[in-house]
Design an enzyme around this catalytic site. Structure first.
Site, PDB file in Angstrom:
ATOM      1  N   CYS A   1       6.442  -4.080  15.526  1.00 34.39           N
ATOM      2  CA  CYS A   1       5.977  -3.006  16.590  1.00 34.39           C
ATOM      3  C   CYS A   1       4.622  -3.237  16.984  1.00 34.39           C
ATOM      4  O   CYS A   1       3.702  -3.566  16.035  1.00 34.39           O
ATOM      5  CB  CYS A   1       6.153  -1.625  15.940  1.00 34.39           C
ATOM      6  SG  CYS A   1       7.743  -1.152  15.251  1.00 34.39           S
TER       7      CYS A   1
ATOM      8  N   CYS B   1       3.332   8.535   0.667  1.00 37.78           N
ATOM      9  CA  CYS B   1       3.913   7.740   1.634  1.00 37.78           C
ATOM     10  C   CYS B   1       4.068   6.301   0.985  1.00 37.78           C
ATOM     11  O   CYS B   1       3.070   5.697   0.568  1.00 37.78           O
ATOM     12  CB  CYS B   1       2.967   7.708   2.779  1.00 37.78           C
ATOM     13  SG  CYS B   1       3.535   6.437   4.162  1.00 37.78           S
TER      14      CYS B   1
ATOM     15  N   CYS C   1       6.443  -6.786   7.262  1.00 44.32           N
ATOM     16  CA  CYS C   1       7.468  -6.166   7.895  1.00 44.32           C
ATOM     17  C   CYS C   1       7.719  -7.283   9.139  1.00 44.32           C
ATOM     18  O   CYS C   1       6.698  -7.633   9.799  1.00 44.32           O
ATOM     19  CB  CYS C   1       7.108  -4.852   8.621  1.00 44.32           C
ATOM     20  SG  CYS C   1       8.260  -4.094   9.442  1.00 44.32           S
TER      21      CYS C   1
ATOM     22  N   CYS D   1       1.404  -1.688  15.316  1.00 40.76           N
ATOM     23  CA  CYS D   1       1.150  -1.246  13.931  1.00 40.76           C
ATOM     24  C   CYS D   1       0.594  -2.540  12.950  1.00 40.76           C
ATOM     25  O   CYS D   1       1.156  -3.568  13.451  1.00 40.76           O
ATOM     26  CB  CYS D   1       2.769  -1.091  13.409  1.00 40.76           C
ATOM     27  SG  CYS D   1       3.012  -1.041  11.645  1.00 40.76           S
TER      28      CYS D   1
ATOM     29  N   GLU E   1       0.643  -1.206   0.154  1.00 42.77           N
ATOM     30  CA  GLU E   1       0.012   0.018  -0.010  1.00 42.77           C
ATOM     31  C   GLU E   1       0.833   1.343  -0.024  1.00 42.77           C
ATOM     32  O   GLU E   1       2.141   1.205   0.531  1.00 42.77           O
ATOM     33  CB  GLU E   1      -0.780  -0.119   1.334  1.00 42.77           C
ATOM     34  CG  GLU E   1      -1.906  -1.185   1.244  1.00 42.77           C
ATOM     35  CD  GLU E   1      -2.787  -1.165   2.262  1.00 42.77           C
ATOM     36  OE1 GLU E   1      -3.823  -1.719   2.146  1.00 42.77           O
ATOM     37  OE2 GLU E   1      -2.593  -0.715   3.443  1.00 42.77           O
TER      38      GLU E   1
HETATM   39  S1  SF4 Z   1       6.015   0.555  12.300  1.00 45.99           S
HETATM   40 FE1  SF4 Z   1       7.333  -1.173  13.041  1.00 45.99          FE
HETATM   41  S2  SF4 Z   1       6.147  -2.836  12.292  1.00 45.99           S
HETATM   42 FE2  SF4 Z   1       5.187  -1.222  11.381  1.00 45.99          FE
HETATM   43  S3  SF4 Z   1       5.973  -1.076   9.341  1.00 45.99           S
HETATM   44 FE3  SF4 Z   1       7.121   0.347  10.711  1.00 45.99          FE
HETATM   45  S4  SF4 Z   1       8.825  -1.016  11.381  1.00 45.99           S
HETATM   46 FE4  SF4 Z   1       7.568  -2.459  10.854  1.00 45.99          FE
END
Ligand code: SF4
Length: 345
Positions: free
Chosen positions: A117, A106, A113, A120, A93
């Site tokens: 986190c 963005c 990922c 997220c 996205e």
């Molecule tokens: S906030 Fe953390 S988990 Fe989310 S995309 Fe960024 S690095 Fe990855």
């Protein structure tokens, strides 16, 4: 059948060689290169000043591996979320965020990922693969087209804050930025590009050694190690002290702007002590602070700070001469805001 090479993986010298082998005059390499990197062509069919016969041969021998828009959503506030599909069927996205003084794209750097986190949505999707340089450039090209179509303006800024950790796809992100900023590419200023990292001290030092010209943002979200590790497990191996040393090294080597991104979570990182910790950290690194409104996700039960708490936090920063900008959340109604990208319609 052997898979075709993506034409965009070839350097200018390699393209020149290919066209020479096909018996084409030298200027065709410049034409083809300009279509790929300046005009943002996403197919051979668009390259209308190349002879039809040459386009047919290229089509037969090479692929374009271009991103395509799979789904587009427009928020009430004008924010546009684009879901892209890659040539091998992955979904990523990108978001277009219009404002009076800027038009920001963005973009994502990885499919998913691995950094996990806790706040997220992308962090709940394991990484499938890195995006190639041209897939990153395609996001910019396609979001620029959306900006022109829906808002009549070109992109002015790019932030690497979409899916993925850009510094874990280091070579491809830098190659993409090289094409985005090159005179014979999209020719955008590196000062208008910000790479946001969850905080990999070693890679921040590498950026410094590579003398990059773009801005750097650190997703900080807490200025003490215990809290930060709870929010961002990557902090266990990259303590705040490690990051301070790396960021100062980056600043000394490049002179480029550093920003701390700080999402305020209800009852977690918004107290006076948290604000004091942040002020103390800002005394150690020449950084400005962006305060970001949180957008709850279904995978986690964090909540956004109450407004009065947020105001007290910001007032304390301002009283201590910290430049703090509040980034209101955009595109909330379409899950396009920070931390919400998870390939949901
Ligand atoms: S906030 Fe953390 S988990 Fe989310 S995309 Fe960024 S690095 Fe990855």
């Amino acid at each position: 059948m052997a898979s075709k090479t993506c034409i965009r993986s070839l350097s200018f010298a390699a393209l020149t060689e290919v066209l020479h082998t096909l018996g084409q005059p030298a200027f065709r390499a410049r034409q083809l290169y300009a279509w790929i990197w300046q005009k943002g062509a996403l197919s051979f069919a668009e390259m209308t000043d190349l002879p039809q016969s040459l386009r047919a041969v290229l089509e037969e021998k090479y692929s374009m591996e271009a991103l395509q828009i799979d789904f587009e959503q427009i928020s009430r506030d004008g924010t546009i979320k684009c879901r892209f599909v890659t040539f091998d069927g992955h979904l990523i996205e990108g978001v277009l965020i219009p404002a009076d003084d800027r038009m920001t794209a963005c973009v994502s750097s990885q499919v998913g990922c691995n950094l996990g986190c806790t706040f997220c949505a992308t962090g709940f999707m394991k990484v499938k693969r890195n995006l190639t340089p041209w897939e990153i450039v395609d996001q910019v090209v396609l979001l620029n087209r959306a900006a022109m179509k829906h808002h009549g303006r070109h992109l002015s800024n790019i932030v690497f804050m979409g899916m993925g950790e850009p510094l874990l796809n280091y070579a491809n992100v830098l190659a993409a930025i090289e094409r985005i900023t090159a005179e014979d590419g999209l020719h955008m200023s590196p000062k208008r590009i910000t790479v946001s990292t969850a905080g990999l001290a070693k890679m921040i030092r590498k950026l410094a050694d590579d003398q990059v010209k773009f801005n750097l943002a650190l997703s900080l979200h807490a200025a003490d190690d215990t809290k930060r590790s709870q929010l961002m497990p990557i902090n266990d191996a990259n303590s705040i002290n490690d990051l301070v040393l790396a960021l100062n090294y980056f600043y000394i080597k490049t002179g480029n702007r550093i920003t701390f991104e700080y999402i305020l979570f209800d009852g977690i990182n918004e107290s006076l002590t948290d604000a004091k910790n942040l002020v103390a950290l800002c005394a150690r690194v020449p950084a400005r602070v962006n305060i970001i409104e949180y957008n709850p996700i279904q995978e986690a039960d964090f909540q956004r700070s109450q407004e009065d708490q947020r105001e007290q936090f910001i007032a304390y920063l301002e009283k201590n001469n910290i430049i703090a900008k509040v980034r209101r959340s955009r595109g909330k109604d379409i899950d396009a805001a920070c931390g919400q990208l998870a390939n949901r319609k």
